[in-house]
Design an enzyme around this catalytic site. Structure first.
Site, PDB file in Angstrom:
ATOM      1  N   THR A   1     -13.135   6.236   6.961  1.00 17.48           N
ATOM      2  CA  THR A   1     -13.789   5.652   5.796  1.00 17.48           C
ATOM      3  C   THR A   1     -13.835   4.141   5.957  1.00 17.48           C
ATOM      4  O   THR A   1     -13.322   3.575   6.918  1.00 17.48           O
ATOM      5  CB  THR A   1     -13.039   5.993   4.496  1.00 17.48           C
ATOM      6  OG1 THR A   1     -11.798   5.269   4.461  1.00 17.48           O
ATOM      7  CG2 THR A   1     -12.757   7.479   4.398  1.00 17.48           C
TER       8      THR A   1
ATOM      9  N   TYR B   1       0.837  -1.204   0.000  1.00 15.66           N
ATOM     10  CA  TYR B   1       0.000   0.000   0.000  1.00 15.66           C
ATOM     11  C   TYR B   1       0.867   1.248   0.000  1.00 15.66           C
ATOM     12  O   TYR B   1       0.617   2.190  -0.769  1.00 15.66           O
ATOM     13  CB  TYR B   1      -0.917  -0.001   1.224  1.00 15.66           C
ATOM     14  CG  TYR B   1      -1.802   1.228   1.303  1.00 15.66           C
ATOM     15  CD1 TYR B   1      -2.835   1.425   0.390  1.00 15.66           C
ATOM     16  CD2 TYR B   1      -1.597   2.194   2.284  1.00 15.66           C
ATOM     17  CE1 TYR B   1      -3.646   2.543   0.456  1.00 15.66           C
ATOM     18  CE2 TYR B   1      -2.406   3.318   2.358  1.00 15.66           C
ATOM     19  CZ  TYR B   1      -3.425   3.487   1.446  1.00 15.66           C
ATOM     20  OH  TYR B   1      -4.218   4.608   1.498  1.00 15.66           O
TER      21      TYR B   1
ATOM     22  N   LYS C   1       0.940   4.303  -2.854  1.00 15.60           N
ATOM     23  CA  LYS C   1       0.655   5.704  -2.563  1.00 15.60           C
ATOM     24  C   LYS C   1       1.841   6.602  -2.901  1.00 15.60           C
ATOM     25  O   LYS C   1       1.651   7.758  -3.312  1.00 15.60           O
ATOM     26  CB  LYS C   1       0.259   5.854  -1.098  1.00 15.60           C
ATOM     27  CG  LYS C   1      -1.065   5.198  -0.739  1.00 15.60           C
ATOM     28  CD  LYS C   1      -2.253   5.951  -1.320  1.00 15.60           C
ATOM     29  CE  LYS C   1      -2.843   5.380  -2.555  1.00 15.60           C
ATOM     30  NZ  LYS C   1      -4.002   6.151  -3.078  1.00 15.60           N
TER      31      LYS C   1
END
Length: 305
Positions: A207, A170, A174
């Site tokens: 989120t 990840y 990014k």
């Protein structure tokens, strides 16, 4: 001056494509832009989820888009170009997956670099004619605080040689997002284009991404309730977390190459402000190598070349 949703300019006459627009930051950003008068295209991997998103936020248009499938990316780009008549004012590369166990996309890419970076890069290049057609358009790419991680190996994007962890993959994806955004803007400036590329990140925002990441791991159902509690306590609301990308997409103060994030408490929360890119994210040589590798991996011609 602090920038809030009340400062969002009238978007009437502008067309925006938001990827990952069925929940979280994407749906909230799409709703805010539509509320300001924009025509909003909702990029959705699952058309049914797209239809449910329209029930919550009517007025948008669903574009079927699976960033983990380059054929879907090509179809979506062609669909957007046809619908907009090659006049797209904002492409918001918002969608993302996080912390997945080892997996590959239909094109054989590691799942997180494939979805978060390679799919978005291909979409951006394929939509450049529509962005040019709008005049003074923007590409907004969502990065993360996690880009400040162990780095990116252009020669091993899919962890064929390195030990894989979901967090490491990840972080790499990014960092790739931020490198791509900055390299795209450099090339646009060199070509004399009026399209600009900017990046943003939401800090720590509540989120579904964290919950989805936890749920993807073995035995995750046991810790998911705890993860939700920790997420709620340590993060800010989506209504605040979406502000950096909205500011990046609309403010007249934004310049090509900018990176925007929350302005408070280590960039974890707060109103939009300049964000700090890591040394790796500012490495123009690494960005150029990633640009070339991305073109080779996706088979999509980079634009501008």
């Amino acid at each position: 001056m602090p920038w809030t949703l009340r400062d969002l300019d009238d978007q009437t006459g502008r067309t925006v494509l938001v990827t990952g627009a069925t929940s979280g930051l994407g749906l909230a950003s799409a709703a805010a832009l539509a509320g300001a008068g924009a025509r909003v295209l909702l990029g959705a991997r699952d058309p049914e989820r797209g239809r449910r998103a329209l029930e919550r936020e009517p007025g948008g248009e669903v574009v079927t888009l699976d960033l983990a499938d380059l054929e879907s990316v090509r179809r979506a780009a062609a669909d957007v170009r046809e619908r907009t008549g090659d006049a797209l004012h904002v492409l918001m590369n918002n969608a993302g997956v996080m912390g997945l166990p080892p997996g590959i996309t239909v094109d054989g890419f590691e799942s997180q670099i494939g979805t978060n970076h390679l799919g978005h890069a291909a979409l951006t290049w394929l939509l450049m004619p529509a962005l040019r057609g709008a005049g003074a358009a923007r590409v907004v790419t969502l990065s993360s605080l996690a880009h400040r991680g162990p780095g990116l190996d252009v020669d091993d994007l899919h962890f064929a040689r390195r030990a894989y962890t979901g967090a490491r993959a990840y972080s790499q994806s990014k960092l790739a997002n931020l490198l791509f955004a900055r390299e795209l803007d450099r090339r646009l400036r060199a070509a004399g284009e009026d399209v600009i590329s900017v990046a943003a990140h939401p800090g720590l925002t509540d989120t579904a991404l964290l919950s989805s990441s936890v749920r993807a791991r073995s035995g995750a159902w046991l810790v998911l309730p705890l993860a939700r509690v920790v997420n709620a306590v340590t993060t800010q609301r989506v209504s605040r977390g979406m502000l950096p990308q909205l500011y990046a997409a609309t403010s007249s103060q934004v310049r090509g190459g900018d990176y925007v994030g929350p302005g408070g408490l280590g960039e974890t929360r707060g109103l939009p402000a300049p964000a700090r890119a890591s040394a790796a994210a500012r490495d123009e040589g690494l960005a150029a190598r990633l640009w070339d590798a991305t073109a080779a991996e996706t088979g999509v011609a980079p634009d501008p070349a």
